[in-house]
Design a protein around this motif. Structure first.
Motif, mmCIF file in Angstrom:
data_model
loop_
_atom_site.group_PDB
_atom_site.id
_atom_site.type_symbol
_atom_site.label_atom_id
_atom_site.label_comp_id
_atom_site.label_asym_id
_atom_site.label_seq_id
_atom_site.Cartn_x
_atom_site.Cartn_y
_atom_site.Cartn_z
ATOM 1 N N LEU A 297 32.747 106.812 -13.268
ATOM 2 C CA LEU A 297 31.880 107.624 -14.122
ATOM 3 C C LEU A 297 30.849 106.711 -14.769
ATOM 4 O O LEU A 297 31.204 105.643 -15.267
ATOM 5 C CB LEU A 297 32.699 108.316 -15.208
ATOM 6 C CG LEU A 297 33.854 109.194 -14.722
ATOM 7 C CD1 LEU A 297 34.689 109.668 -15.902
ATOM 8 C CD2 LEU A 297 33.328 110.394 -13.941
ATOM 9 N N THR B 120 30.822 112.395 -19.127
ATOM 10 C CA THR B 120 30.042 113.115 -18.128
ATOM 11 C C THR B 120 30.972 113.982 -17.258
ATOM 12 O O THR B 120 32.192 113.970 -17.428
ATOM 13 C CB THR B 120 29.229 112.126 -17.246
ATOM 14 O OG1 THR B 120 28.374 112.893 -16.408
ATOM 15 C CG2 THR B 120 30.143 111.252 -16.396
ATOM 16 N N HIS B 121 30.390 114.747 -16.348
ATOM 17 C CA HIS B 121 31.208 115.587 -15.486
ATOM 18 C C HIS B 121 32.130 114.724 -14.642
ATOM 19 O O HIS B 121 31.714 113.704 -14.119
ATOM 20 C CB HIS B 121 30.311 116.456 -14.601
ATOM 21 C CG HIS B 121 29.328 117.246 -15.420
ATOM 22 N ND1 HIS B 121 29.719 118.292 -16.211
ATOM 23 C CD2 HIS B 121 28.004 117.084 -15.632
ATOM 24 C CE1 HIS B 121 28.661 118.769 -16.854
ATOM 25 N NE2 HIS B 121 27.605 118.044 -16.522
ATOM 26 N N GLY B 122 33.370 115.120 -14.563
ATOM 27 C CA GLY B 122 34.368 114.314 -13.859
ATOM 28 C C GLY B 122 35.327 113.619 -14.815
ATOM 29 O O GLY B 122 36.393 113.144 -14.413
ATOM 30 N N THR B 123 34.935 113.572 -16.091
ATOM 31 C CA THR B 123 35.758 112.859 -17.080
ATOM 32 C C THR B 123 37.170 113.438 -17.173
ATOM 33 O O THR B 123 38.156 112.694 -17.248
ATOM 34 C CB THR B 123 35.082 112.926 -18.470
ATOM 35 O OG1 THR B 123 33.814 112.286 -18.389
ATOM 36 C CG2 THR B 123 35.924 112.233 -19.521
ATOM 37 N N ILE B 124 37.251 114.747 -17.169
ATOM 38 C CA ILE B 124 38.567 115.367 -17.368
ATOM 39 C C ILE B 124 39.468 115.139 -16.156
ATOM 40 O O ILE B 124 40.660 114.851 -16.301
ATOM 41 C CB ILE B 124 38.389 116.859 -17.714
ATOM 42 C CG1 ILE B 124 37.751 116.935 -19.104
ATOM 43 C CG2 ILE B 124 39.713 117.604 -17.690
ATOM 44 C CD1 ILE B 124 37.243 118.276 -19.491
ATOM 45 N N ALA B 125 38.874 115.217 -14.975
ATOM 46 C CA ALA B 125 39.658 114.964 -13.758
ATOM 47 C C ALA B 125 40.176 113.522 -13.758
ATOM 48 O O ALA B 125 41.346 113.265 -13.458
ATOM 49 C CB ALA B 125 38.803 115.228 -12.521
ATOM 50 N N SER C 181 32.577 118.912 -27.891
ATOM 51 C CA SER C 181 33.223 119.902 -27.024
ATOM 52 C C SER C 181 33.948 119.242 -25.854
ATOM 53 O O SER C 181 35.024 119.672 -25.443
ATOM 54 C CB SER C 181 32.192 120.869 -26.456
ATOM 55 O OG SER C 181 31.397 121.365 -27.477
ATOM 56 N N LYS C 182 33.336 118.178 -25.322
ATOM 57 C CA LYS C 182 33.988 117.488 -24.209
ATOM 58 C C LYS C 182 35.284 116.833 -24.688
ATOM 59 O O LYS C 182 36.299 116.860 -23.987
ATOM 60 C CB LYS C 182 33.037 116.437 -23.630
ATOM 61 C CG LYS C 182 33.458 115.933 -22.271
ATOM 62 C CD LYS C 182 33.299 117.001 -21.205
ATOM 63 C CE LYS C 182 33.558 116.464 -19.813
ATOM 64 N NZ LYS C 182 33.222 117.460 -18.794
ATOM 65 N N ALA D 186 37.904 119.363 -24.751
ATOM 66 C CA ALA D 186 38.386 119.668 -23.399
ATOM 67 C C ALA D 186 39.299 118.553 -22.885
ATOM 68 O O ALA D 186 40.310 118.810 -22.229
ATOM 69 C CB ALA D 186 37.194 119.859 -22.462
#
Lengths: 453, 90
Positions: free
Chosen positions: A296, A301-306, A354-355, A358
């Motif tokens: 990342l 950024t997108h992908g952080t949660i995965a 918010s991230k 999540a």
């Protein structure tokens, strides 16, 4: 040689270059038998019991640290939630107990004592109310006392009256320590589904199902995981998981071993090993940087949660086999102020509030060490707590909120807390109100997930 | 008496007399060396020894090794062996 050269080098490298350490050995002490209707007797008993049982804690931990060459960063104590023994004591007397705890901690040379706590996830007793009322002042006149309040569980739902109250308590605690950027709030955690054997602060307490005395251990080691991943830059994610598992296994074995040695020397039963990756502000000792190492550009950024879910799961899988008794929180921590990578993510606008919310769905523990503007209303703080508690309640996991509304500061300011607590950029919260929702009060019923029998 | 073994690791810039100095201290403390392995990697001296610490005073030994480490600009660690067993062997 029974141990190979490479194995020796690996351990030495982990400790000296990659910040492998035992984050905390925490002695849990029951204070149930200190309860007394005579307050001064109770106060004295509390002091005596803690200082007797833990008198050798620091010394023994330091000896073990020296003999095995693995640093033990913190020596701590968790106690029976004070509200459970408070009885008819007054708010002033509760504050007096906080001071007693602080004095005991100083006398013993330990850094934190946790358990100035109340469990009110379904309802509030008179003593619970007294304790919660006493929290802001107690945390502002003491140095080493940590408080926590349980406001929800999967089995009981969320006590929204308590949630509303905690919003106000946090605001008051911040106001009382405005000279130190609201430092009192860094010692206060609001929990959903708290665990009884957590060795980590600020949320440690010695639960009702625990024995007289016990020794719990929490390891650290984000730096070790990060460096292990750096040696596999092209591995696919299945292999990444494997590397983390193997590393977590070794870290956990070290922690379990050291914990058992300390427990044995103190003549105290070994409780649990907490499989958590706990970051510090030391160079490369960051959970965020592990996620970035996976690919990342910036945490958030997108992908952080995965990536976080993969890491958290791999740590548990590796750690579970390494320890006979896993417990505590056991999941990666994502405190903002204590993790240089997280701080950078916020500063670079990659990581939002918010991230972070999540992210707490897939790891331990919750919104941790987050600074928000001082003028955020108490009801908004309560609503933040309610959201986080709902995540915990529905997902049957522990969630927590440790948030600091820093008096006089606004979005973008950088706040220094010092020491292990680090520094935090003030983050914006949603500007729209939640007041009416919070004002309704009552209890959010236990979810369908509670009906497991 | 319980048998106590330790790993002594010495890391630093290669120079004359490292082994002599380290082993002299060990022998003064009546510590027997059970195994020894040493290499030089890109000018860096690394040595691992497994020693029998039974009866020896770890604190005194550590102090003397610290002094030597400072004098020769080395890193010397003494760690009881069990930690390595715990971490690397099931």
């Amino acid at each position: 040689m029974s141990i190979t050269y490479n194995e020796m080098m690996e351990t030495i490298r982990m400790v000296q270059l990659e910040n492998l350490d035992i984050r905390t050995v925490t002695m849990g002490i029951s204070l149930k038998n200190c309860a007394d209707s005579d307050f001064s007797k109770m106060n004295q008993r509390i002091y005596n019991k803690i200082t007797t049982h833990a008198q050798h804690l620091k010394k023994t931990a330091e000896e073990v640290e020296k003999e095995y060459g693995i640093p033990i960063i913190n020596k701590r104590i968790s106690i029976t939630p004070i509200a459970e023994i408070l009885g008819d004591a007054t708010k002033e007397q509760a504050i007096e107990i906080a001071k007693t705890l602080d004095n005991a901690a100083k006398e013993l040379g330990i850094d934190f004592i946790g358990g100035f706590s109340a469990l009110v996830h379904k309802g509030m007793t008179k003593a619970d109310q007294t304790l919660i009322e006493a929290i802001p002042e107690s945390l502002s006149v003491t140095e080493r006392v940590c408080a926590s309040v349980s406001i929800g569980t999967t089995k009981s739902g969320i006590n929204m009256d308590a949630v509303r109250k905690m919003g106000e308590v946090i605001k008051e605690a911040a106001e009382r320590t405005k000279g130190q950027n609201g430092l009192a709030c860094a010692k206060l955690v609001v929990f959903c589904n708290p665990v009884e054997d957590n060795p980590f602060m600020a949320g440690a307490f010695h639960g009702t199902g625990e024995g007289e005395v016990v020794l719990n251990v929490g390891v650290s080691g984000p730096g070790v995981v990060l460096n292990a991943l750096k040696r596999h830059p092209e591995a696919d994610l299945g292999e990444v998981s494997e590397v983390i598992k193997k590393t977590a296994f070794k870290i956990t074995r070290a922690g379990e071993f050291i914990g058992r040695v300390v427990a044995k020397r103190l003549g105290v039963p070994f409780g649990i090993m907490d499989l958590s990756l706990a970051p510090t502000n030391a160079m490369n000792d960051s959970v965020a940087e592990i996620l970035e190492e996976m690919g990342l550009e910036r945490v958030g950024t997108h992908g952080t949660i995965a990536a976080l879910a993969l890491m958290n799961d791999a740590v548990k899988k590796g750690g579970t086999m390494a320890s006979s008794y896993v417990g505590g929180l056991s999941g990666a921590f994502i405190p903002v102020s204590e993790d240089n990578g997280m701080i950078r993510g916020v500063v670079d606008n990659a990581l939002s509030f918010s991230k972070l919310e999540a992210m707490t769905c897939v790891c331990s523990v919750g919104l941790d060490m987050i600074a928000v503007p001082g003028d955020v209303p108490a009801t908004t703080i309560s609503a933040i707590i309610a959201d986080e508690a709902a995540i915990g309640m529905i997902n049957k996991k522990t969630t927590a909120v440790r948030i600091i509304p820093v008096p006089g500061k606004s979005e973008g300011d950088m706040i220094e807390f010092g020491g292990l607590l680090g520094r935090a950029p003030v983050m914006a919260v949603n500007g729209y109100g939640s007041e009416k929702f919070i004002r309704r009060g009552g209890r959010i019923p236990a979810p369908i997930q509670a009906l497991t029998n | 008496m319980e048998k106590k073994r330790a790993v002594v690791s010495v890391i630093g810039k290669d120079q004359i007399g490292i082994i002599a100095n380290v082993t002299t201290i060990l022998s003064n403390h009546k510590i027997n060396i059970l195994d020894i392995s040493q290499t030089i990697l890109q000018g860096f001296f690394t040595m691992m020894m497994i020693v029998d610490m039974t009866g020896a005073n770890l604190e005194d030994l550590q102090k003397e090794m610290d002094e030597l480490a400072e004098k020769l600009n080395l890193k010397i660690n003494i760690q009881l062996e069990d930690i390595f067993q715990a971490m690397h062997r099931i």
